[in-house]
Design a protein around this motif. Sequence first.
Motif, mmCIF file in Angstrom:
data_model
loop_
_atom_site.group_PDB
_atom_site.id
_atom_site.type_symbol
_atom_site.label_atom_id
_atom_site.label_comp_id
_atom_site.label_asym_id
_atom_site.label_seq_id
_atom_site.Cartn_x
_atom_site.Cartn_y
_atom_site.Cartn_z
ATOM 1 N N SER A 57 -3.521 35.834 14.666
ATOM 2 C CA SER A 57 -2.305 35.189 14.175
ATOM 3 C C SER A 57 -1.066 36.055 14.398
ATOM 4 C CB SER A 57 -2.413 34.906 12.669
ATOM 5 O OG SER A 57 -3.427 33.993 12.395
ATOM 6 N N PHE A 99 -6.591 30.471 16.850
ATOM 7 C CA PHE A 99 -5.409 31.091 16.255
ATOM 8 C C PHE A 99 -4.415 31.528 17.336
ATOM 9 C CE2 PHE A 99 -8.609 31.563 12.965
ATOM 10 C CZ PHE A 99 -7.905 31.196 11.828
ATOM 11 N N SER A 103 -0.699 30.100 17.665
ATOM 12 C CA SER A 103 0.455 31.005 17.632
ATOM 13 C C SER A 103 1.345 30.822 18.847
ATOM 14 C CB SER A 103 -0.015 32.460 17.532
ATOM 15 O OG SER A 103 -0.581 32.708 16.275
ATOM 16 N N ASN A 120 -1.994 27.315 11.146
ATOM 17 C CA ASN A 120 -2.948 28.428 11.140
ATOM 18 C C ASN A 120 -4.089 28.181 10.159
ATOM 19 O OD1 ASN A 120 -1.999 30.052 13.173
ATOM 20 N ND2 ASN A 120 -0.851 31.406 11.832
#
Length: 188
Positions: A57, A99, A103, A120
Amino acid sequence: MNSQNVKTKTNKTANVKMIALTAMFAALVTVFTTFIKIPSPFGYAHAGDSMIYLAASVLPGPYGVLASSIGASLADLLSGYAQWCLPTFIIKAFNALPFVICSMILKKRGKDEKIINIPNLLMIIPSTIVTVGGYFIANGLMYGWAEAVGELATWWLQPLMAAVIYILAGVALDSAKFKSKLMPRLMR
């Protein structure tokens, strides 16, 4: 000093910082996997996936994947499960991927300033499916399908524990504005 040399020096500094941050996240994955365990009647669950979610993340794409794969594989090696290093390396790369992709999409939209956000949080679901499915397949290939089916029920504790720790760590880092203020400073 001309502008090209300054730009090259800045890029090298940012790369060194990114490599160091990636190594730090790999170390966190290793430590959380190796030392934070919850025993169960069928073995144990570890907290390493929480740091995988966090690394993926926070870090740019390939760095998040590498931190996840290297950290988890090192944990297998340190814990005496060397036979799992290669399957873990592959599974944890795919574990981080939801993730990382999320992102990247959020960054394109200018909405990547926080770690904990609805997209997320939703990535925990495909990541859990990858973890459970990946280890089910690896276990079946390595030890037989009866063994894999027998352990299937216990593999859900780990992603659940990881989700809780990820959310707590992410909220703490978001309150410090880690991603929006501190990460850009590290990249200079």
